[in-house]
Design a protein around this motif. Structure first.
Motif, PDB file in Angstrom:
ATOM      1  N   HIS A 140      37.647  43.447  23.630  1.00  0.00           N
ATOM      2  CA  HIS A 140      37.978  42.409  24.594  1.00  0.00           C
ATOM      3  C   HIS A 140      38.252  41.055  23.943  1.00  0.00           C
ATOM      4  O   HIS A 140      39.161  40.347  24.374  1.00  0.00           O
ATOM      5  CB  HIS A 140      36.876  42.271  25.642  1.00  0.00           C
ATOM      6  CG  HIS A 140      37.325  41.476  26.831  1.00  0.00           C
ATOM      7  ND1 HIS A 140      38.397  41.859  27.599  1.00  0.00           N
ATOM      8  CD2 HIS A 140      36.883  40.303  27.351  1.00  0.00           C
ATOM      9  CE1 HIS A 140      38.589  40.967  28.547  1.00  0.00           C
ATOM     10  NE2 HIS A 140      37.681  40.003  28.422  1.00  0.00           N
ATOM     11  N   TYR A 165      41.825  40.531  22.600  1.00  0.00           N
ATOM     12  CA  TYR A 165      42.728  40.555  23.752  1.00  0.00           C
ATOM     13  C   TYR A 165      42.665  39.226  24.499  1.00  0.00           C
ATOM     14  O   TYR A 165      43.687  38.611  24.821  1.00  0.00           O
ATOM     15  CB  TYR A 165      42.314  41.717  24.664  1.00  0.00           C
ATOM     16  CG  TYR A 165      43.052  41.801  25.982  1.00  0.00           C
ATOM     17  CD1 TYR A 165      44.252  42.498  26.087  1.00  0.00           C
ATOM     18  CD2 TYR A 165      42.533  41.201  27.137  1.00  0.00           C
ATOM     19  CE1 TYR A 165      44.914  42.600  27.294  1.00  0.00           C
ATOM     20  CE2 TYR A 165      43.196  41.286  28.344  1.00  0.00           C
ATOM     21  CZ  TYR A 165      44.389  41.990  28.429  1.00  0.00           C
ATOM     22  OH  TYR A 165      45.037  42.073  29.627  1.00  0.00           O
ATOM     23  N   PRO A 213      47.086  38.392  34.010  1.00  0.00           N
ATOM     24  CA  PRO A 213      45.987  39.139  33.389  1.00  0.00           C
ATOM     25  C   PRO A 213      45.628  38.595  32.005  1.00  0.00           C
ATOM     26  O   PRO A 213      46.071  39.113  30.987  1.00  0.00           O
ATOM     27  CB  PRO A 213      46.516  40.576  33.301  1.00  0.00           C
ATOM     28  CG  PRO A 213      47.989  40.467  33.403  1.00  0.00           C
ATOM     29  CD  PRO A 213      48.319  39.175  34.075  1.00  0.00           C
ATOM     30  N   TYR A 273      41.285  39.477  32.210  1.00  0.00           N
ATOM     31  CA  TYR A 273      41.045  40.891  32.555  1.00  0.00           C
ATOM     32  C   TYR A 273      42.303  41.684  32.222  1.00  0.00           C
ATOM     33  O   TYR A 273      43.321  41.119  31.845  1.00  0.00           O
ATOM     34  CB  TYR A 273      40.733  41.002  34.055  1.00  0.00           C
ATOM     35  CG  TYR A 273      41.778  40.335  34.936  1.00  0.00           C
ATOM     36  CD1 TYR A 273      42.899  41.053  35.359  1.00  0.00           C
ATOM     37  CD2 TYR A 273      41.683  38.993  35.298  1.00  0.00           C
ATOM     38  CE1 TYR A 273      43.875  40.448  36.130  1.00  0.00           C
ATOM     39  CE2 TYR A 273      42.654  38.387  36.071  1.00  0.00           C
ATOM     40  CZ  TYR A 273      43.744  39.129  36.490  1.00  0.00           C
ATOM     41  OH  TYR A 273      44.713  38.530  37.242  1.00  0.00           O
ATOM     42  N   ARG A 274      42.228  43.006  32.389  1.00  0.00           N
ATOM     43  CA  ARG A 274      43.420  43.830  32.189  1.00  0.00           C
ATOM     44  C   ARG A 274      44.007  44.180  33.540  1.00  0.00           C
ATOM     45  O   ARG A 274      43.277  44.402  34.505  1.00  0.00           O
ATOM     46  CB  ARG A 274      43.061  45.115  31.439  1.00  0.00           C
ATOM     47  CG  ARG A 274      42.817  44.880  29.964  1.00  0.00           C
ATOM     48  CD  ARG A 274      42.129  46.060  29.322  1.00  0.00           C
ATOM     49  NE  ARG A 274      41.557  45.650  28.038  1.00  0.00           N
ATOM     50  CZ  ARG A 274      42.242  45.651  26.894  1.00  0.00           C
ATOM     51  NH1 ARG A 274      43.490  46.087  26.871  1.00  0.00           N
ATOM     52  NH2 ARG A 274      41.680  45.225  25.786  1.00  0.00           N
ATOM     53  N   ASP A 330      45.240  46.823  34.727  1.00  0.00           N
ATOM     54  CA  ASP A 330      44.859  48.098  35.348  1.00  0.00           C
ATOM     55  C   ASP A 330      43.443  48.074  35.931  1.00  0.00           C
ATOM     56  O   ASP A 330      43.060  48.949  36.692  1.00  0.00           O
ATOM     57  CB  ASP A 330      45.055  49.285  34.385  1.00  0.00           C
ATOM     58  CG  ASP A 330      44.534  48.989  32.995  1.00  0.00           C
ATOM     59  OD1 ASP A 330      43.569  48.205  32.897  1.00  0.00           O
ATOM     60  OD2 ASP A 330      45.097  49.531  32.009  1.00  0.00           O
ATOM     61  N   ARG A 355      47.075  46.023  41.660  1.00  0.00           N
ATOM     62  CA  ARG A 355      47.650  45.370  40.484  1.00  0.00           C
ATOM     63  C   ARG A 355      49.003  44.720  40.770  1.00  0.00           C
ATOM     64  O   ARG A 355      49.496  43.930  39.972  1.00  0.00           O
ATOM     65  CB  ARG A 355      47.716  46.294  39.265  1.00  0.00           C
ATOM     66  CG  ARG A 355      48.765  47.390  39.291  1.00  0.00           C
ATOM     67  CD  ARG A 355      48.913  48.001  37.912  1.00  0.00           C
ATOM     68  NE  ARG A 355      49.704  47.140  37.018  1.00  0.00           N
ATOM     69  CZ  ARG A 355      49.777  47.302  35.711  1.00  0.00           C
ATOM     70  NH1 ARG A 355      49.071  48.233  35.111  1.00  0.00           N
ATOM     71  NH2 ARG A 355      50.551  46.526  34.985  1.00  0.00           N
ATOM     72  N   GLU A 404      52.824  39.608  28.660  1.00  0.00           N
ATOM     73  CA  GLU A 404      52.819  40.981  28.135  1.00  0.00           C
ATOM     74  C   GLU A 404      53.714  41.124  26.899  1.00  0.00           C
ATOM     75  O   GLU A 404      53.292  41.704  25.894  1.00  0.00           O
ATOM     76  CB  GLU A 404      53.257  41.942  29.247  1.00  0.00           C
ATOM     77  CG  GLU A 404      53.689  43.351  28.811  1.00  0.00           C
ATOM     78  CD  GLU A 404      52.538  44.238  28.338  1.00  0.00           C
ATOM     79  OE1 GLU A 404      51.373  43.869  28.583  1.00  0.00           O
ATOM     80  OE2 GLU A 404      52.822  45.292  27.729  1.00  0.00           O
TER      81      GLU A 404
END
Lengths: 268, 266
Positions: free
Chosen positions: A74, A77, A198, A201-202, A204, A210, A223
């Protein structure tokens, strides 16, 4: 809504081309600004980096404990997301909207391509983002996220992301020169967009909800920049959305710029 | 060959700020007539619908000058002198009429606004040169020239916020006069500050102005026009009232000052 004449369009295109060509000027102005941050301060821009590092660490650990995420996955990311959001998206839009207002002393003093000031703003934000990148590199080393062949996507995604943010910066810059509420309003809009992107968080993790982040074009800008940093290929749909966002945005902005470019000094 | 040709220039400023809004109210309630002539400033207009307030800064301005001309703009405060300079400099595009200029334009106003107080004298010279669009290979020579002329010595390497006001004047004057302008535009004659320095500065100023292709200087001092110019343009309430040889135009200016000119009574 408004009409644009041929000479106005020529003027706008010439302004953009000449503005980019004046790289010596916008480089010096941006450099002067960055250097200004270092004057009589040992850390200078690194203060911003340090504060983001602390923020990322705090957020990263809290989020990992809350949602049972692995810290080693995490943190890198989150760091990548925060850097792109703060340096690239938020920074460029927020500063973009006040670019013309802040450059009034130059604009009212001498005729230069007005896009010079936008280029200066983009460049100083890129330099600042490069500072922030140190945080990502730190986490990438600690948690051994190594670059892969997919990292090379950055060569394509960085210019594309820049195109998709720069039109909006220019558009907001013109709009803010006329309507001074825009920079303030933008601050609250970006505050909302932060949660619809996002970063912490992600996507998904949202399950069947989403779409609320997929509808946000900045999720896709994020992204295409973040995936290569994480060693993955960006999702094809993100490429399409960002390319479309950049193209449509520039068409509208070019018309807008052509129509109102000459009015900017009158509004300052 | 350098030239400036202005035909029927018209410039309006839109007014948006708080003062403008209260002004707008005044206009809506008809406390001001649709059009009012006053002794200073351009005419205040309101649109047919009564919503938008604009100041008519220039109207029907005509003149033409070419290489070798030194044009003095004279008129009351708010007659439109500074606005006209900004139109000539290409900063404001006129709403109507046409302006054709041939030659690179060197505006010399608001210089201190463009300076970075934290940066050194040398850095500011470089910044100024780039802002003015001066070629890179000339910048070092200009920086040296400014350093020598201004006698600032080691201070050229100090942040300019450490300068005394006299030193600031030396620096800005040095920068302003270091280049060879094609069309030079000045709002009031650039001054040179302290007495010790003034002779040297005047010689340099004379040289600088002689090198320029065209000079346009706005002032409300007829003495400046007599000393430096061969042509003059008299602006009154945004209109060009007289244009031609210096003495003829100054005569009309004096008439306006004393309220004897037909344009002042309109």
């Amino acid at each position: 809504m408004f009409t644009v004449t041929r000479p106005q369009m020529h003027g706008a295109i010439r302004d953009l081309v000449d503005g980019v060509r004046e790289w010596r000027l916008w480089h010096l102005l941006a450099w002067q600004e960055i250097k200004g941050g270092y004057r009589r301060s040992i850390l200078g821009t690194w203060w911003l980096v340090l504060s983001m590092l602390l923020q990322v660490l705090t957020m990263g650990f809290v989020m990992s404990f809350l949602f049972n995420l692995s810290v080693e996955k995490h943190l890198p990311y989150l760091a990548a997301g925060m850097i792109i959001w703060t340096g690239f998206i938020n920074g460029m839009l927020q500063e973009g909207s006040s670019t013309y207002i802040n450059s009034a002393s130059y604009i009212l003093q001498i005729r230069r391509p007005s896009s010079v000031y936008i280029c200066k703003m983009l460049w100083s934000n890129l330099i600042r983002t490069a500072h922030y990148l140190a945080i990502y590199i730190l986490f990438a080393i600690i948690y051994s996220v190594s670059p892969t062949i997919s990292t090379l996507w950055l060569l394509l995604s960085l210019p594309l992301a820049l195109l998709s943010v720069s039109w909006l910066a220019l558009f907001l810059g013109i709009l803010s020169a006329r309507f001074r509420d825009v920079p303030v309003m933008l601050g609250s809009i970006l505050g909302v967009l932060f949660w619809l992107t996002p970063i912490l968080y992600r996507a998904d993790m949202l399950g069947d909800k989403r779409f609320i982040v997929d509808l946000n074009p900045f999720s896709h800008v994020l992204e295409i920049l973040r995936a290569p940093l994480m060693g993955a290929s960006p999702a094809p749909v993100s490429w399409i959305v960002v390319a479309g966002f950049a193209t449509a945005g520039w068409v509208v902005t070019l018309l807008f710029f052509a129509r109102f470019r000459a009015r900017i000094p009158y509004w300052l | 060959m350098h030239s400036i040709v202005a035909r029927n220039l018209r410039v309006e400023y839109p007014i948006y700020d708080a003062g403008g809004r209260s002004l707008k109210n005044a206009l809506i309630f008809n406390k001001l007539p649709l059009r009012r002539h006053q002794s200073v400033g351009g005419n205040i207009l309101r649109s047919e619908s009564g919503g938008k307030v604009t100041i008519l800064a220039l109207e029907d301005v005509n003149f033409s000058v070419s290489s070798g001309d030194r044009l003095g703009l004279i008129g009351h405060n708010g007659a439109g002198k500074s606005t006209l300079l900004k139109v000539i400099a290409g900063i404001y595009e006129p709403i109507d009429g046409s302006l054709r200029t041939e030659g690179a334009i060197m505006p010399m106003f608001g210089m201190s606004d463009g300076m970075d107080p934290e940066a050194t004298g040398y850095e500011n010279v470089r910044l100024r040169c780039l802002v003015l669009g001066i070629a890179k290979d000339q910048i070092d020579a200009i920086a040296d020239d400014v350093g020598t002329f201004s006698e600032l010595g080691e201070y050229m390497h100090m942040p300019i916020k450490t300068y005394s006001s006299g030193m600031m004047v030396r620096l800005t004057f040095g920068i302003a006069t270091a280049i060879k302008p094609e069309i030079l535009i000045m709002d009031e004659m650039i001054g040179a500050g302290d007495a010790m320095f003034i002779e040297k500065a005047e010689a340099r100023l004379r040289q600088f102005i002689d090198r320029a292709g065209i000079v346009v200087v706005a002032t409300h001092n007829p003495g400046i026009v007599r000393q430096w110019c061969n042509k003059a343009l008299l602006l009154h309430q945004g209109r060009s009232v007289a244009f031609g040889p210096v003495e003829e135009v100054i005569e009309q200016y004096d008439a306006i000052v004393h309220g004897a000119h037909p344009a002042a009574q309109a």
